[in-house]
Design an enzyme around this catalytic site. Structure first.
Site, mmCIF file in Angstrom:
data_model
loop_
_atom_site.group_PDB
_atom_site.id
_atom_site.type_symbol
_atom_site.label_atom_id
_atom_site.label_comp_id
_atom_site.label_asym_id
_atom_site.label_seq_id
_atom_site.Cartn_x
_atom_site.Cartn_y
_atom_site.Cartn_z
ATOM 1 N N ASP A 6 0.845 -1.368 -0.077
ATOM 2 C CA ASP A 6 0.086 0.054 -0.241
ATOM 3 C C ASP A 6 0.782 1.474 -0.035
ATOM 4 O OD1 ASP A 6 -2.707 -0.863 -0.238
ATOM 5 O OD2 ASP A 6 -2.583 -1.191 1.866
ATOM 6 N N ARG A 52 -1.589 -0.946 -8.700
ATOM 7 C CA ARG A 52 -3.000 -0.629 -8.266
ATOM 8 C C ARG A 52 -2.984 0.876 -8.333
ATOM 9 N NH1 ARG A 52 -4.354 -1.107 -2.319
ATOM 10 N NH2 ARG A 52 -4.861 -3.176 -2.800
#
Length: 321
Positions: free
Chosen positions: A130, A182
């Protein structure tokens, strides 16, 4: 101002102990958080899989300053990967580097990440790193490109945020590396010299980056709930002959479930980001800040709950009379 206030609240960890004991806040959190335990997260994944949805599980928590706490978070991820594999569930994991000890010692963080990515690789799974605040972007990408990706290849991928001015350049770098990305918009309040202050510029960067990833990227994850951008992605992919198997849409647990199921029904791959753990307060505040509709949704549900309760009290009062 409203969004900035919610983000400010998300960065006040001292409020968490008070909030966590509040039943009202806990009910709000259940909209977006699977629960506080590993079993709760796995249970949500099972239900998503039954509906044709993939998942990415995230143990909530960041900015760890204690090596033992970072080790404990690593061990939860190792147990989680084992559990997902044992049960044959369609899910991977998302990890924050500060939760793995990046602010304590980079070598410690790397050791913890190697353990997690190695376990994922052994199970044929995947780990997404992340992205956190802008101050961590350079360190995160350097650790990824110089250490983890060369060692583990595409068992590990990263996140890029279209809110940041540097992102289109980073997209090109990740495409050249063959890395899995992502793409999201970003949920942190950032200074104007590193991030776009206006939504239209964030959206424009997202669309431009998305098009590059669809054309040349390695199985990008398009993380957005914006129906207009999703429609653009679908049209662009058709125009460029990019089949649905070469990318996936990604959405948050509890947000636009109608759109998630509609996309699956149309033959697209959809992965739901499922957070779990007891550090849900900062996550909840950021989710509320992203979309005022989230606040309206929760407030409406709580108002209906209160009204039903009031009607019930009145009914009991009449019966007792």
């Amino acid at each position: 101002m409203f969004r900035a206030g919610l983000i400010w609240l998300s960065e006040r960890p001292r409020l968490f102990g008070l909030v966590r004991r509040n039943g009202f806040a806990r009910r709000m959190a259940t909209r977006f958080v699977a629960g506080e335990t590993l079993d709760a997260g796995v249970g949500v994944v099972r239900d998503l899989n039954r509906a044709g949805l993939s998942a990415s599980l995230d143990l909530l928590g960041e900015s760890v300053r204690d090596p033992a706490e970072a080790g404990a978070a690593r061990d939860v991820y190792l147990r989680l990967l084992d559990r997902l594999h044992e049960r044959g569930l369609d899910a991977n994991v998302s990890v924050k580097l500060t939760q793995m000890g990046l602010d304590v010692d980079e070598a410690l963080c790397l050791e913890n990440m190697r353990a997690i990515v190695g376990r994922a690789g052994a199970h044929g799974s995947f780990v997404r790193i992340d992205m956190e605040q802008s101050e961590y972007v350079e360190r995160t990408l350097r650790l990824f490109t110089e250490r983890l990706h060369p060692e583990f290849g595409n068992v590990v991928g990263v996140v890029l945020q279209s809110a940041l001015r540097r992102t289109e350049r980073d997209v090109e770098d990740m495409i050249a590396l063959g890395a899995r990305v992502r793409l999201c918009k970003g949920a942190y309040k950032e200074p104007a010299d590193v991030a776009f202050p206006k939504k239209r510029d964030v959206d424009a960067c997202y669309v431009a980056s998305m098009e590059r990833l669809l054309e040349r990227g390695n199985y990008p994850g398009l993380a957005t709930h914006d129906a207009r951008i999703i429609a653009h992605a679908r049209a662009f992919a058709r125009r460029k002959d990019v089949p649905p198997a070469r990318f996936e849409f990604q959405m948050l647990h509890g947000v636009r479930r109608d759109l998630q199921h509609a996309l699956v029904g149309d033959g697209y791959r959809v992965r739901v980001y499922v957070p779990f753990g007891d550090h849900w307060y900062p996550y909840l505040m950021r989710r509320l800040a992203e979309r005022p509709a989230n606040v309206a949704f929760i407030a409406g549900n709580l108002l209906r709950e209160w009204w039903r309760g009031m009607r019930g009290e009145r009914g009991r009062g009449k019966g007792e009379g």
